[in-house]
Write a protein that holds these residues in place. Structure first.
Motif, mmCIF file in Angstrom:
data_model
loop_
_atom_site.group_PDB
_atom_site.id
_atom_site.type_symbol
_atom_site.label_atom_id
_atom_site.label_comp_id
_atom_site.label_asym_id
_atom_site.label_seq_id
_atom_site.Cartn_x
_atom_site.Cartn_y
_atom_site.Cartn_z
ATOM 1 N N UNK A 14 -44.802 27.893 79.202
ATOM 2 C CA UNK A 14 -45.355 28.069 77.858
ATOM 3 C C UNK A 14 -45.085 26.827 77.014
ATOM 4 N N UNK A 15 -45.969 26.574 76.085
ATOM 5 C CA UNK A 15 -45.808 25.487 75.128
ATOM 6 C C UNK A 15 -45.210 26.090 73.863
ATOM 7 N N UNK A 16 -44.053 25.583 73.473
ATOM 8 C CA UNK A 16 -43.407 26.090 72.268
ATOM 9 C C UNK A 16 -44.006 25.408 71.044
ATOM 10 N N UNK A 17 -44.420 26.215 70.093
ATOM 11 C CA UNK A 17 -44.985 25.714 68.838
ATOM 12 C C UNK A 17 -44.087 26.200 67.705
ATOM 13 N N UNK A 18 -43.434 25.259 67.046
ATOM 14 C CA UNK A 18 -42.575 25.581 65.911
ATOM 15 C C UNK A 18 -43.433 25.563 64.646
ATOM 16 N N UNK A 19 -43.553 26.709 64.013
ATOM 17 C CA UNK A 19 -44.405 26.837 62.836
ATOM 18 C C UNK A 19 -43.649 26.624 61.525
ATOM 19 N N UNK A 20 -42.370 26.271 61.626
ATOM 20 C CA UNK A 20 -41.573 26.028 60.422
ATOM 21 C C UNK A 20 -42.226 24.927 59.592
ATOM 22 N N UNK A 21 -42.450 25.213 58.319
ATOM 23 C CA UNK A 21 -43.027 24.231 57.409
ATOM 24 C C UNK A 21 -44.529 24.070 57.539
ATOM 25 N N UNK A 22 -45.156 24.890 58.362
ATOM 26 C CA UNK A 22 -46.604 24.787 58.552
ATOM 27 C C UNK A 22 -47.290 26.009 57.953
ATOM 28 N N UNK A 23 -48.484 25.788 57.407
ATOM 29 C CA UNK A 23 -49.261 26.920 56.920
ATOM 30 C C UNK A 23 -50.150 27.438 58.055
ATOM 31 N N UNK A 24 -50.816 28.523 57.824
ATOM 32 C CA UNK A 24 -51.611 29.173 58.865
ATOM 33 C C UNK A 24 -52.728 28.257 59.379
ATOM 34 N N UNK A 25 -53.323 27.475 58.497
ATOM 35 C CA UNK A 25 -54.395 26.560 58.901
ATOM 36 C C UNK A 25 -53.862 25.480 59.840
ATOM 37 N N UNK A 26 -52.693 24.948 59.537
ATOM 38 C CA UNK A 26 -52.081 23.933 60.397
ATOM 39 C C UNK A 26 -51.746 24.497 61.773
ATOM 40 N N UNK A 27 -51.226 25.698 61.803
ATOM 41 C CA UNK A 27 -50.883 26.337 63.079
ATOM 42 C C UNK A 27 -52.155 26.610 63.883
ATOM 43 N N UNK A 28 -53.167 27.110 63.214
ATOM 44 C CA UNK A 28 -54.446 27.374 63.892
ATOM 45 C C UNK A 28 -54.998 26.101 64.520
ATOM 46 N N UNK A 29 -55.004 25.022 63.770
ATOM 47 C CA UNK A 29 -55.537 23.757 64.271
ATOM 48 C C UNK A 29 -54.711 23.211 65.429
ATOM 49 N N UNK A 30 -53.421 23.371 65.347
ATOM 50 C CA UNK A 30 -52.552 22.931 66.433
ATOM 51 C C UNK A 30 -52.856 23.702 67.717
ATOM 52 N N UNK A 31 -52.996 25.015 67.597
ATOM 53 C CA UNK A 31 -53.283 25.857 68.763
ATOM 54 C C UNK A 31 -54.680 25.564 69.310
ATOM 55 N N UNK A 32 -55.656 25.387 68.444
ATOM 56 C CA UNK A 32 -56.995 25.031 68.909
ATOM 57 C C UNK A 32 -56.980 23.700 69.663
ATOM 58 N N UNK A 33 -56.193 22.760 69.180
ATOM 59 C CA UNK A 33 -56.066 21.485 69.870
ATOM 60 C C UNK A 33 -55.462 21.659 71.259
ATOM 61 N N UNK A 34 -54.456 22.497 71.381
ATOM 62 C CA UNK A 34 -53.844 22.767 72.691
ATOM 63 C C UNK A 34 -54.856 23.410 73.630
ATOM 64 N N UNK A 35 -55.651 24.331 73.095
ATOM 65 C CA UNK A 35 -56.663 25.002 73.886
ATOM 66 C C UNK A 35 -57.729 24.005 74.376
ATOM 67 N N UNK A 36 -58.207 23.175 73.468
ATOM 68 C CA UNK A 36 -59.246 22.195 73.831
ATOM 69 C C UNK A 36 -58.717 21.209 74.859
ATOM 70 N N UNK A 37 -57.490 20.759 74.723
ATOM 71 C CA UNK A 37 -56.897 19.837 75.699
ATOM 72 C C UNK A 37 -56.711 20.501 77.058
ATOM 73 N N UNK A 38 -56.410 21.776 77.068
ATOM 74 C CA UNK A 38 -56.198 22.520 78.313
ATOM 75 C C UNK A 38 -57.524 22.702 79.060
ATOM 76 N N UNK A 39 -58.616 22.887 78.316
ATOM 77 C CA UNK A 39 -59.928 23.122 78.937
ATOM 78 C C UNK A 39 -60.469 21.867 79.615
ATOM 79 N N UNK A 40 -60.055 20.711 79.160
ATOM 80 C CA UNK A 40 -60.617 19.452 79.684
ATOM 81 C C UNK A 40 -60.004 19.066 81.012
ATOM 82 N N UNK A 57 -38.110 28.960 61.960
ATOM 83 C CA UNK A 57 -36.774 29.169 61.425
ATOM 84 C C UNK A 57 -36.682 30.588 60.846
ATOM 85 N N UNK A 58 -35.631 31.334 61.176
ATOM 86 C CA UNK A 58 -35.513 32.712 60.680
ATOM 87 C C UNK A 58 -35.560 32.834 59.159
ATOM 88 N N UNK A 59 -35.004 31.846 58.453
ATOM 89 C CA UNK A 59 -35.046 31.908 56.987
ATOM 90 C C UNK A 59 -36.476 31.792 56.483
#
Length: 110
Positions: free
Chosen positions: A84-110, A35-37
């Motif tokens: 592309x997979x859209x990831x909305x980071x609104x309301x998420x901290x950096x750790x949550x975003x990192x974990x979400x992206x790592x999960x996408x990466x791990x699922x893609x590798x399998x 979200x821009x705000x």
């Protein structure tokens, strides 16, 4: 580096046209949005911590203006790649975003 030099490498890149122009065949493309705000509030806190004096309203207006310019420019406009997979980071901290992206990466590798 040329894209041919990176074909067998795992790299993380970010930029306006990485997934659409530079590496259109990348195995995993993530399009981050927020979200821009909230983006303005994040930037405001960052600038305050650096001692800069700018208003939240000015930052918000600058974000809206830049988003418009980036997405409507003629050369390499900002746009989500169709695969592309859209990831909305609104309301998420950096750790949550990192974990979400790592999960996408791990699922893609399998």
């Amino acid at each position: 580096r040329r894209s041919s030099d990176l074909k067998s490498k795992n790299v993380i890149l970010d930029g306006r046209d990485i997934g659409t122009v530079v590496f259109p065949n990348a195995d995993l493309k993530i399009f981050l949005v927020a979200d821009p705000k909230e983006r303005a509030e994040r930037r405001f806190k960052e600038l305050l911590s650096k001692g800069e004096n700018i208003s939240l309203d000015d930052i918000y207006e600058n974000i809206l203006k830049r988003d418009s310019l980036d997405s409507t420019r003629e050369n390499s406009p900002l746009k989500k790649a169709t695969d592309a997979i859209e990831v909305d980071t609104t309301g998420k901290n950096i750790e949550e975003v990192k974990n979400l992206i790592l999960g996408l990466y791990k699922n893609k590798k399998m």
